[in-house]
Design an enzyme around this catalytic site. Sequence first.
Site, PDB file in Angstrom:
ATOM      1  N   PHE A 163       0.809  -1.223   0.000  1.00  0.00           N
ATOM      2  CA  PHE A 163       0.000   0.000   0.000  1.00  0.00           C
ATOM      3  C   PHE A 163       0.840   1.270   0.000  1.00  0.00           C
ATOM      4  O   PHE A 163       0.306   2.382  -0.064  1.00  0.00           O
ATOM      5  CB  PHE A 163      -0.961   0.019   1.201  1.00  0.00           C
ATOM      6  CG  PHE A 163      -0.303  -0.095   2.559  1.00  0.00           C
ATOM      7  CD1 PHE A 163       0.291   1.009   3.161  1.00  0.00           C
ATOM      8  CD2 PHE A 163      -0.286  -1.306   3.238  1.00  0.00           C
ATOM      9  CE1 PHE A 163       0.890   0.923   4.407  1.00  0.00           C
ATOM     10  CE2 PHE A 163       0.308  -1.407   4.498  1.00  0.00           C
ATOM     11  CZ  PHE A 163       0.897  -0.287   5.073  1.00  0.00           C
ATOM     12  N   ARG A 168      -2.589   7.469  20.937  1.00  0.00           N
ATOM     13  CA  ARG A 168      -2.933   6.268  20.164  1.00  0.00           C
ATOM     14  C   ARG A 168      -4.305   5.745  20.583  1.00  0.00           C
ATOM     15  O   ARG A 168      -5.081   5.271  19.759  1.00  0.00           O
ATOM     16  CB  ARG A 168      -1.864   5.179  20.366  1.00  0.00           C
ATOM     17  CG  ARG A 168      -0.499   5.524  19.808  1.00  0.00           C
ATOM     18  CD  ARG A 168      -0.386   5.364  18.312  1.00  0.00           C
ATOM     19  NE  ARG A 168      -0.425   3.982  17.877  1.00  0.00           N
ATOM     20  CZ  ARG A 168      -0.138   3.597  16.641  1.00  0.00           C
ATOM     21  NH1 ARG A 168       0.224   4.508  15.716  1.00  0.00           N
ATOM     22  NH2 ARG A 168      -0.211   2.343  16.288  1.00  0.00           N
ATOM     23  N   THR A 174      -5.801   1.119  13.495  1.00  0.00           N
ATOM     24  CA  THR A 174      -5.564   1.505  12.094  1.00  0.00           C
ATOM     25  C   THR A 174      -6.808   1.300  11.232  1.00  0.00           C
ATOM     26  O   THR A 174      -7.190   2.183  10.468  1.00  0.00           O
ATOM     27  CB  THR A 174      -4.404   0.654  11.503  1.00  0.00           C
ATOM     28  OG1 THR A 174      -3.285   0.738  12.381  1.00  0.00           O
ATOM     29  CG2 THR A 174      -4.030   1.152  10.122  1.00  0.00           C
ATOM     30  N   ARG A 196     -10.972   7.332  14.835  1.00  0.00           N
ATOM     31  CA  ARG A 196     -11.152   6.512  13.627  1.00  0.00           C
ATOM     32  C   ARG A 196     -12.507   5.799  13.619  1.00  0.00           C
ATOM     33  O   ARG A 196     -13.144   5.689  12.575  1.00  0.00           O
ATOM     34  CB  ARG A 196      -9.987   5.539  13.476  1.00  0.00           C
ATOM     35  CG  ARG A 196      -8.719   6.248  12.976  1.00  0.00           C
ATOM     36  CD  ARG A 196      -7.503   5.348  13.067  1.00  0.00           C
ATOM     37  NE  ARG A 196      -6.326   5.929  12.410  1.00  0.00           N
ATOM     38  CZ  ARG A 196      -5.095   5.464  12.595  1.00  0.00           C
ATOM     39  NH1 ARG A 196      -4.885   4.432  13.398  1.00  0.00           N
ATOM     40  NH2 ARG A 196      -4.074   6.040  11.970  1.00  0.00           N
ATOM     41  N   ASN A 252      -7.636   7.133   6.891  1.00  0.00           N
ATOM     42  CA  ASN A 252      -8.117   6.944   8.268  1.00  0.00           C
ATOM     43  C   ASN A 252      -7.880   8.170   9.153  1.00  0.00           C
ATOM     44  O   ASN A 252      -7.617   8.067  10.339  1.00  0.00           O
ATOM     45  CB  ASN A 252      -7.530   5.665   8.875  1.00  0.00           C
ATOM     46  CG  ASN A 252      -6.014   5.682   8.895  1.00  0.00           C
ATOM     47  OD1 ASN A 252      -5.390   6.699   8.580  1.00  0.00           O
ATOM     48  ND2 ASN A 252      -5.404   4.582   9.274  1.00  0.00           N
ATOM     49  N   HIS A 256      -2.790  10.479  11.979  1.00  0.00           N
ATOM     50  CA  HIS A 256      -1.586   9.706  12.320  1.00  0.00           C
ATOM     51  C   HIS A 256      -1.121  10.077  13.727  1.00  0.00           C
ATOM     52  O   HIS A 256      -1.211  11.238  14.131  1.00  0.00           O
ATOM     53  CB  HIS A 256      -0.447  10.045  11.336  1.00  0.00           C
ATOM     54  CG  HIS A 256       0.900   9.588  11.821  1.00  0.00           C
ATOM     55  ND1 HIS A 256       1.381   8.324  11.589  1.00  0.00           N
ATOM     56  CD2 HIS A 256       1.845  10.222  12.578  1.00  0.00           C
ATOM     57  CE1 HIS A 256       2.580   8.202  12.175  1.00  0.00           C
ATOM     58  NE2 HIS A 256       2.882   9.338  12.768  1.00  0.00           N
ATOM     59  N   GLU A 284       9.901  11.615  14.198  1.00  0.00           N
ATOM     60  CA  GLU A 284       8.866  12.336  13.464  1.00  0.00           C
ATOM     61  C   GLU A 284       8.812  13.822  13.869  1.00  0.00           C
ATOM     62  O   GLU A 284       8.629  14.696  13.004  1.00  0.00           O
ATOM     63  CB  GLU A 284       7.513  11.662  13.679  1.00  0.00           C
ATOM     64  CG  GLU A 284       7.467  10.272  13.036  1.00  0.00           C
ATOM     65  CD  GLU A 284       6.208   9.467  13.323  1.00  0.00           C
ATOM     66  OE1 GLU A 284       6.025   8.418  12.683  1.00  0.00           O
ATOM     67  OE2 GLU A 284       5.413   9.876  14.205  1.00  0.00           O
TER      68      GLU A 284
HETATM   69  P1  IDP Z   1      -1.104   3.507  12.089  1.00  0.00           P
HETATM   70  O1  IDP Z   1      -1.385   4.766  11.316  1.00  0.00           O
HETATM   71  O2  IDP Z   1      -2.303   3.055  12.871  1.00  0.00           O
HETATM   72  O3  IDP Z   1       0.147   3.589  12.924  1.00  0.00           O
HETATM   73  P2  IDP Z   1       0.445   1.823  10.261  1.00  0.00           P
HETATM   74  O4  IDP Z   1       0.413   0.325  10.283  1.00  0.00           O
HETATM   75  O5  IDP Z   1       1.668   2.501  10.778  1.00  0.00           O
HETATM   76  O6  IDP Z   1      -0.876   2.346  11.005  1.00  0.00           O
HETATM   77  O7  IDP Z   1       0.188   2.252   8.748  1.00  0.00           O
HETATM   78  C1  IDP Z   1       0.406   3.584   8.348  1.00  0.00           C
HETATM   79  C2  IDP Z   1      -0.744   4.009   7.470  1.00  0.00           C
HETATM   80  O8  IDP Z   1      -0.730   3.242   6.261  1.00  0.00           O
HETATM   81  C3  IDP Z   1      -2.147   3.752   8.056  1.00  0.00           C
HETATM   82  O9  IDP Z   1      -2.563   4.745   8.957  1.00  0.00           O
HETATM   83  C4  IDP Z   1      -2.987   3.714   6.809  1.00  0.00           C
HETATM   84  O10 IDP Z   1      -3.223   5.033   6.305  1.00  0.00           O
HETATM   85  C5  IDP Z   1      -2.066   3.000   5.840  1.00  0.00           C
HETATM   86  N1  IDP Z   1      -2.299   1.546   5.865  1.00  0.00           N
HETATM   87  C6  IDP Z   1      -1.922   0.675   6.826  1.00  0.00           C
HETATM   88  N2  IDP Z   1      -2.294  -0.587   6.524  1.00  0.00           N
HETATM   89  C7  IDP Z   1      -2.922  -0.512   5.337  1.00  0.00           C
HETATM   90  C8  IDP Z   1      -3.544  -1.485   4.481  1.00  0.00           C
HETATM   91  O11 IDP Z   1      -3.584  -2.688   4.766  1.00  0.00           O
HETATM   92  N3  IDP Z   1      -4.083  -1.006   3.331  1.00  0.00           N
HETATM   93  C9  IDP Z   1      -4.058   0.308   2.968  1.00  0.00           C
HETATM   94  N4  IDP Z   1      -3.473   1.253   3.746  1.00  0.00           N
HETATM   95  C10 IDP Z   1      -2.924   0.859   4.918  1.00  0.00           C
HETATM   96 MG    MG Z   2       2.138   3.781  12.329  1.00  0.00          MG
END
Ligand code: IDP
Ligand code: MG
Length: 140
Positions: free
Chosen positions: A60, A88, A94, A105, A115, A118, A129
């Site tokens: 992705f 968080r 997520t 979310r 979503n 961040h 960051e």
């Molecule tokens: P987080 O934002 O909850 O920390 P992460 O796993 O760090 O989640 O992923 C970063 C961002 O990548 C997510 O917030 C989302 O926008 C995107 N993302 C994560 N997993 C997927 C997926 O399986 N499909 C599409 N986008 C994803």
């Molecule tokens: Mg993350």
Amino acid sequence: MSNAQTTFIMIKPDGVERGLTDEIIGRFNRIGLRMRGRRDLTPPMKLAETHYAIHKERPFYPDLIEFITSGPVVAMAWHGEDAIAASRKLIGATNWEDAAPGTIRADFARSIDKNIIHGSDGEETAAFELGLWFPDGLED
Ligand code: IDP
Ligand code: MG
């Protein structure tokens, strides 16, 4: 025992576009965190790629970079007791389908990629960051 932390929070382009900025800032204020910096900007490509470098090999990733650079975001630093975990928790899982009721979310996101927001996932990530998005430092 106190555990004061500063974490990096970003309202993503979908959250800004949908007019959720004030609502989201209100929620952070209400859990007792304090803002130490805010930048409204459309992320340059290189900044987005560095921020999400950890996801470079994920399928992705290209869509994620395209999305995050597609419009204005609100990049913020929030400070307070256990700010990383507290944020968080406020944000939720997520995938909105797994996010606890009442989280940002769960309330506002309806797709896993777009979503809304961040939040840094740990102390090292937060330091990285914050340095990346606030190279000139933070307010007290
Ligand atoms: P987080 O934002 O909850 O920390 P992460 O796993 O760090 O989640 O992923 C970063 C961002 O990548 C997510 O917030 C989302 O926008 C995107 N993302 C994560 N997993 C997927 C997926 O399986 N499909 C599409 N986008 C994803
Ligand atoms: Mg993350």
